[in-house]
Design a protein around this motif. Structure first.
Motif, short mmCIF file in Angstrom:
data_model
loop_
_atom_site.label_atom_id
_atom_site.label_comp_id
_atom_site.label_asym_id
_atom_site.label_seq_id
_atom_site.Cartn_x
_atom_site.Cartn_y
_atom_site.Cartn_z
N GLY A 1 0.76 -1.03 0.13
CA GLY A 1 -0.09 -0.22 0.12
C GLY A 1 0.85 1.25 0.04
N PHE A 2 2.10 1.18 -0.62
CA PHE A 2 2.89 2.43 -0.31
C PHE A 2 2.24 3.21 -1.62
N THR A 3 2.65 4.55 -1.81
CA THR A 3 2.62 5.39 -2.93
C THR A 3 3.95 5.74 -3.27
N CYS A 4 3.92 7.02 -4.08
CA CYS A 4 5.14 7.48 -4.65
C CYS A 4 5.15 8.97 -4.42
N PRO A 5 6.28 9.58 -4.17
CA PRO A 5 6.32 11.18 -4.24
C PRO A 5 5.90 12.08 -5.32
N ASN A 6 5.61 11.25 -6.48
CA ASN A 6 5.34 11.90 -7.58
C ASN A 6 3.90 11.71 -7.96
N THR B 1 12.62 0.71 -5.16
CA THR B 1 12.02 2.31 -4.80
C THR B 1 12.72 3.06 -5.55
N ARG B 2 12.84 4.55 -5.28
CA ARG B 2 13.39 5.57 -5.94
C ARG B 2 14.55 6.12 -5.37
N SER B 3 15.43 6.74 -6.04
CA SER B 3 16.54 7.34 -5.35
C SER B 3 16.46 8.29 -4.40
N ASP B 4 15.16 9.20 -4.59
CA ASP B 4 14.88 9.93 -3.63
C ASP B 4 14.31 10.01 -2.48
N CYS B 5 13.99 8.55 -2.45
CA CYS B 5 13.12 7.91 -1.05
C CYS B 5 14.02 6.95 -0.22
N VAL B 6 15.44 7.09 -0.51
CA VAL B 6 16.36 6.65 0.85
C VAL B 6 17.23 7.66 1.30
N ASP B 7 17.69 7.24 2.41
CA ASP B 7 18.82 8.06 3.36
C ASP B 7 19.43 6.98 4.01
#
Length: 307
Positions: free
Chosen positions: A28-33, A119-125
């Motif tokens: 059930g995750f979404t995406c920042p875009n 995942t996407r590169s802008d969603c890891v830290d």
């Protein structure tokens, strides 16, 4: 090397000594875009129903998705070990504490040897990468980054909401920590020449990734890209063109990279174009025959460092 390239199935057989398959799940995750954080509407090509199996739906409890997936893969492919694949949308797009709880639940099932996290590169830290590093001490952990293109103009056309530098940053903090790195790319977007697409083989070879999925662009129903295509059609790879392209791409690609996918599979009831009228097995045979005809193989023209 399996066939003329380094295949994922052969890699897993060699590592685990048996048939290993991925069990796709959707929690059930979404995406920042999609949610307005960086953009709205998601990637222009994306229709989740086109690549996620019917049992992997967020309305179904995770344990039921895993149970159904394992039973199906045991029966259909005689699989013995399993990697739980968090496939739909962006599977690091939440708080680390919640992610750890979900990931550890998935690892509890008999026969599960690891996780693959799309995942996407802008969603890891650093905090999330540290979680993967800790898990990788006991499990086979792969982070699969949707790179899609190395060209910012194409990423903008896709409505990705990040640039290629974001990818480089994410891979940099993931490398050398015991985590396997996967990458997805898409070839065939309008505005990219074949030479530019082929240069992605050189770039992927130098990133330090372990696994690669190559998707030829498909037009799928109920997507912004479908509306763009219907309004103003653009050229897509024909079957023969793609056989030639993928053979040239593979011979430039580092032989160390393991290939998870060489082309896109889309259910026929969702596919608008291209229509190749070929089965999955027929396309694989066609790629093999093209490589054999050209007397070439993955890495034949690779010029980088294999150390």
């Amino acid at each position: 090397m399996d066939r003329y390239y380094n295949s994922y199935s052969a890699y897993l057989r060699g590592k685990f000594g048996c048939r290993v398959h991925k069990v796709s799940v959707d929690v059930g995750f979404t995406c920042p875009n999609r949610d307005g954080t960086v953009a709205n509407g998601g990637c222009v090509y994306c229709n989740n129903d086109s690549f996620v199996p019917s049992y992997a739906r967020s309305r179904i409890a995770l344990h039921n998705q895993i149970k159904t997936g394992i039973e199906y893969l045991k029966k259909r492919f005689r699989a013995e070990k399993f990697i739980i694949y968090f496939q739909a949308y962006t599977n690091t797009y939440d708080k680390t504490e919640k992610l750890e709880r979900i990931y550890r639940e998935a690892l509890e099932y008999d026969g599960v040897v690891g996780l693959a996290i799309g995942t996407r590169s802008d969603c890891v830290d650093e905090e999330k990468i540290k979680l993967f590093e800790n898990l990788s001490r006991d499990w086979f952990i792969t982070v699969e980054y949707g790179i899609e293109s190395i060209y910012d103009r194409t990423l903008k056309l896709m409505n990705r909401g990040h640039d290629y530098q974001s990818v480089l940053n994410a891979i940099r903090i993931t490398k050398d920590r015991g985590i396997h790195i996967g990458a997805h790319i898409i070839v065939g977007f309008p505005g990219e020449t074949q030479d530019e697409m082929l240069r992605m083989a050189d770039e992927m070879s130098n990133l330090g990734i372990d696994f690669l999925k190559i998707h030829n662009l498909h037009i799928v129903k109920n997507t912004p890209l479908a509306r763009m295509y219907m309004k103003e059609p653009f050229h897509l790879f024909t079957y023969e063109e793609y056989l030639d392209f993928i053979s040239r791409f593979l011979e430039r690609l580092s032989p160390k990279i393991v290939l998870e996918r060489l082309f896109t599979d889309t259910p026929q009831d969702l596919l608008i174009a291209p229509i190749w009228n070929k089965t999955h097995a027929e396309i694989l045979r066609g790629i093999d025959m093209e490589l054999q005809r050209k007397n070439t193989y993955q890495g034949r023209l690779f010029k980088g460092n294999l150390v």
